[in-house]
Design a protein around this motif. Structure first.
Motif, short mmCIF file in Angstrom:
data_model
loop_
_atom_site.label_atom_id
_atom_site.label_comp_id
_atom_site.label_asym_id
_atom_site.label_seq_id
_atom_site.Cartn_x
_atom_site.Cartn_y
_atom_site.Cartn_z
N GLU A 116 1.93 18.41 -10.92
CA GLU A 116 1.51 18.42 -12.31
C GLU A 116 0.01 18.66 -12.40
N THR A 117 -0.41 19.19 -13.55
CA THR A 117 -1.84 19.25 -13.79
C THR A 117 -2.29 17.87 -14.25
N GLY A 118 -3.57 17.65 -14.22
CA GLY A 118 -4.07 16.34 -14.63
C GLY A 118 -4.08 15.36 -13.48
N GLY A 119 -4.12 15.90 -12.24
CA GLY A 119 -4.16 15.04 -11.07
C GLY A 119 -5.45 14.26 -10.98
N PRO A 120 -5.60 13.49 -9.94
CA PRO A 120 -6.73 12.55 -9.85
C PRO A 120 -8.10 13.22 -9.77
N TYR A 121 -8.17 14.52 -9.38
CA TYR A 121 -9.48 15.15 -9.20
C TYR A 121 -9.75 16.26 -10.20
N GLU A 122 -8.87 16.44 -11.14
CA GLU A 122 -9.05 17.52 -12.10
C GLU A 122 -10.10 17.15 -13.13
N THR A 130 0.82 -1.21 0.00
CA THR A 130 0.00 0.00 0.00
C THR A 130 0.85 1.26 0.00
N ARG A 131 1.86 1.31 0.85
CA ARG A 131 2.71 2.52 0.92
C ARG A 131 3.45 2.75 -0.39
N LYS A 132 3.89 1.69 -1.03
CA LYS A 132 4.57 1.82 -2.33
C LYS A 132 3.62 2.38 -3.39
N ILE A 133 2.38 1.92 -3.35
CA ILE A 133 1.39 2.39 -4.32
C ILE A 133 1.08 3.87 -4.08
N ILE A 134 0.89 4.26 -2.83
CA ILE A 134 0.61 5.66 -2.51
C ILE A 134 1.78 6.54 -2.94
N ALA A 135 3.00 6.09 -2.65
CA ALA A 135 4.19 6.86 -3.04
C ALA A 135 4.26 7.02 -4.56
N ARG A 136 3.92 5.99 -5.28
CA ARG A 136 3.94 6.04 -6.76
C ARG A 136 2.88 7.02 -7.28
N ILE A 137 1.70 7.02 -6.69
CA ILE A 137 0.65 7.95 -7.09
C ILE A 137 1.09 9.39 -6.84
N ILE A 138 1.66 9.64 -5.67
CA ILE A 138 2.15 10.99 -5.35
C ILE A 138 3.24 11.40 -6.34
N GLU A 139 4.14 10.48 -6.65
CA GLU A 139 5.21 10.75 -7.61
C GLU A 139 4.63 11.11 -8.98
#
Length: 166
Positions: free
Chosen positions: A158-164, A144-153
């Motif tokens: 940048e624009t185009g984030g998960p809620y844009e 889980t922590r690796k996945i969260i870190a990858r998402i943040i990376e």
């Protein structure tokens, strides 16, 4: 009919019950691999999903609540049943009275010492329960922590984030 050819009733067949334990927050391939490996250790797999208060005390605020995590785990094909674990105020070995495992499967990345668990089992009258650590998944996003870190990376600054919106 000889004893060797006797057909046993279902209740007479010794089934090996495996218990796996975890948080299972943000379910991912590493979790699936863990329960797949655990299932190979016996006939029936019961998964104990960590109580929300236990997650808060030992790790972090859970992203998903215990009921949803249990439901998600129960949906995994290798899992025969999933229950919510006791809160941290209840001694850890009390869950064994509910599950009655023959084998406890530890994940490759779980911090628990196999020897200390075995000693605790013996001290609490469960010395016959085997403890087995399962192998990990050869993937760089198996936690889980690796996945969260990858998402943040991927979305940091940048624009185009998960809620844009488009």
């Amino acid at each position: 009919m000889t004893e060797a050819l006797r057909v046993f009733d279902r209740e007479e067949i010794l089934m090996v019950r495996v218990m796996a334990v975890g948080v299972f927050d943000l379910l991912h391939a590493g979790h699936l691999h863990y329960v797949e490996q655990a299932k190979t250790l016996g006939d029936e797999l019961i998964v104990v999903v960590a109580h929300d208060d236990t997650v808060r005390k030992q790790k972090h605020e859970p992203v998903t609540n215990q009921d949803l995590r249990r439901r998600m785990v129960l949906g995994l094909k290798p899992v025969d049943d999933a229950i919510i674990g006791n809160p941290p105020t209840v001694p850890i070995f009390e869950i064994l009275e509910v599950v009655k495992p023959d084998v406890i499967a530890l994940g490759y990345d779980q911090k628990h010492s196999r020897d200390s668990i075995k000693k605790g089992l013996e001290d609490n009258g469960w010395g016959n329960v085997k403890v087995q650590r399962v192998e990990g998944l050869a993937d760089d996003l198996d936690g889980t922590r690796k996945i969260i870190a990858r998402i943040i990376e991927l979305w940091s600054g940048e624009t185009g984030g998960p809620y844009e919106e488009d």
